[in-house]
Design a protein around this motif. Sequence first.
Motif, mmCIF file in Angstrom:
data_model
loop_
_atom_site.group_PDB
_atom_site.id
_atom_site.type_symbol
_atom_site.label_atom_id
_atom_site.label_comp_id
_atom_site.label_asym_id
_atom_site.label_seq_id
_atom_site.Cartn_x
_atom_site.Cartn_y
_atom_site.Cartn_z
ATOM 1 N N PRO A 197 50.042 -20.881 -9.145
ATOM 2 C CA PRO A 197 48.767 -21.552 -8.867
ATOM 3 C C PRO A 197 48.918 -22.537 -7.711
ATOM 4 C CG PRO A 197 49.245 -21.562 -11.211
ATOM 5 C CD PRO A 197 50.497 -21.088 -10.523
ATOM 6 N N HIS A 198 47.866 -22.661 -6.920
ATOM 7 C CA HIS A 198 47.859 -23.612 -5.806
ATOM 8 C C HIS A 198 46.602 -24.465 -5.893
ATOM 9 C CE1 HIS A 198 51.266 -22.049 -3.402
ATOM 10 N NE2 HIS A 198 50.964 -20.906 -4.001
ATOM 11 N N ASN A 199 46.729 -25.719 -5.496
ATOM 12 C CA ASN A 199 45.589 -26.631 -5.477
ATOM 13 C C ASN A 199 44.806 -26.483 -4.181
ATOM 14 O OD1 ASN A 199 46.248 -27.693 -7.968
ATOM 15 N ND2 ASN A 199 47.473 -29.359 -7.110
ATOM 16 N N PHE A 200 43.501 -26.655 -4.303
ATOM 17 C CA PHE A 200 42.622 -26.588 -3.140
ATOM 18 C C PHE A 200 41.669 -27.770 -3.213
ATOM 19 C CE2 PHE A 200 38.856 -25.168 -0.787
ATOM 20 C CZ PHE A 200 39.441 -24.659 0.371
ATOM 21 N N THR A 201 41.617 -28.525 -2.134
ATOM 22 C CA THR A 201 40.744 -29.697 -2.072
ATOM 23 C C THR A 201 39.648 -29.460 -1.043
ATOM 24 O OG1 THR A 201 42.577 -31.159 -2.674
ATOM 25 C CG2 THR A 201 40.640 -32.178 -1.691
ATOM 26 N N THR A 202 38.419 -29.759 -1.426
ATOM 27 C CA THR A 202 37.290 -29.524 -0.544
ATOM 28 C C THR A 202 36.218 -30.575 -0.808
ATOM 29 O OG1 THR A 202 35.742 -27.824 0.237
ATOM 30 C CG2 THR A 202 36.134 -27.915 -2.131
#
Length: 415
Positions: free
Chosen positions: A347-352
């Motif tokens: 899993p990877h984090n994504f910030t938006t």
Amino acid sequence: MDLAKSAVLFFTLSSLSLVEGLDNGLARTPPMGWNSWERFRCNIDCENDPKNCISEVLYREMADALADGGFKQAGYEFINMDDCWMSKARDAQGRLQPDPLRFPNGLKALADYIHSKGLKFGLYQSMGLKTCAGYPGIWGHIEDDAKTYAEWGIDLVKMDSCYNLGKKLFGEGFINMSRALIETHRPIVFSCEWAHELNPNFTEIGEYCNSVRDFEDMQDSWDKVLFILDWFASMQDILANASGPGRYNDADFLIIGDFTLSYEQAQSQMALWSVMTSQLFMSNDLRDIDPKMKEILLNLEVIAVNQDKLGKMGKRIYKNSYFEVWTKVMENGSYAAVIFSRATDMPHNFTTTMKDLKITDSPLYSVRDLFKHKDIGNFKQNDKLEVSVNPNGVVMIKATPTNNEQNASLWKEGK
């Protein structure tokens, strides 16, 4: 179909200016249903494989599963036959006929049964001398076959293009079929396969077809899902302008519940096909489907994004090595967004932010996770939204503008 086409397909309206376009009032939202092809192909061996062969038994059982398994209530309404339902020859009057051994009661009886379940019935044909599997095509019989379909009680015609005779057949054939269906005075959705044509004009095609197969056939393969997705992204500006109520793109079948997609991949296909506003036709075995896969297919919040009455096609607005983001404009100032990870390791984090997602019509949005069925919170334009996305998985959100009083206050404060 993936069988070889016999000629390069071509579409022209220059010599057909007097022919009216399709305006049948149908498919105001993307059609939804089930089709036999990807899962059952052209299995006609009913002696040795009666459970899985192309027969009236198969379609009756799928109608039962669609009606009784919650699918009809979720919006899936079509049971669609694909290739190989026909007899190898027309009857003495030149009319199409189903294979008498596999459809002993005829298609009118099958249509009546499907209609008794509160569902609609579709069939497959090809705009050529033969279908892709070698059964009788419609060329030379357009008006008569359209009348036959209406007499049988058909509600959708999926038209392929195998064994065509070249550009005159492809252009005039599809347009004349569109007109012939309207002239039956029966509401029949016209689903067209224009795949493999060079430089088609999708706007003009949409004038004659309720849904348009734009690209290659789906296979039970994650790589094929990604291949089709990338093509749609590359063509999204053209396709988005050509798509809308009454004329939707078709990215081909949902293969959720077949043999290859993981749980995360299945969620991804459902989310991405929905945000692209593709028609949603499953091709699986509804009689024996994994409950987790069924839950994905019956996600009413995701389906609502696909069925939004504004009918806008979502677009890919961001892509890097791991992530891509698709955003769709919806009714009443709402948006849907899909954050999709192509990572395969972890899993990877994504910030938006709402601004990064191009959700900018309102200063404040209430955001909801459509797979977790959970409200995340209220977000102003530059508030950080951080999500964790599983390998080959998605996070799908809906952003709804808050009430007007709050919005006016925030605009006044310049936030």
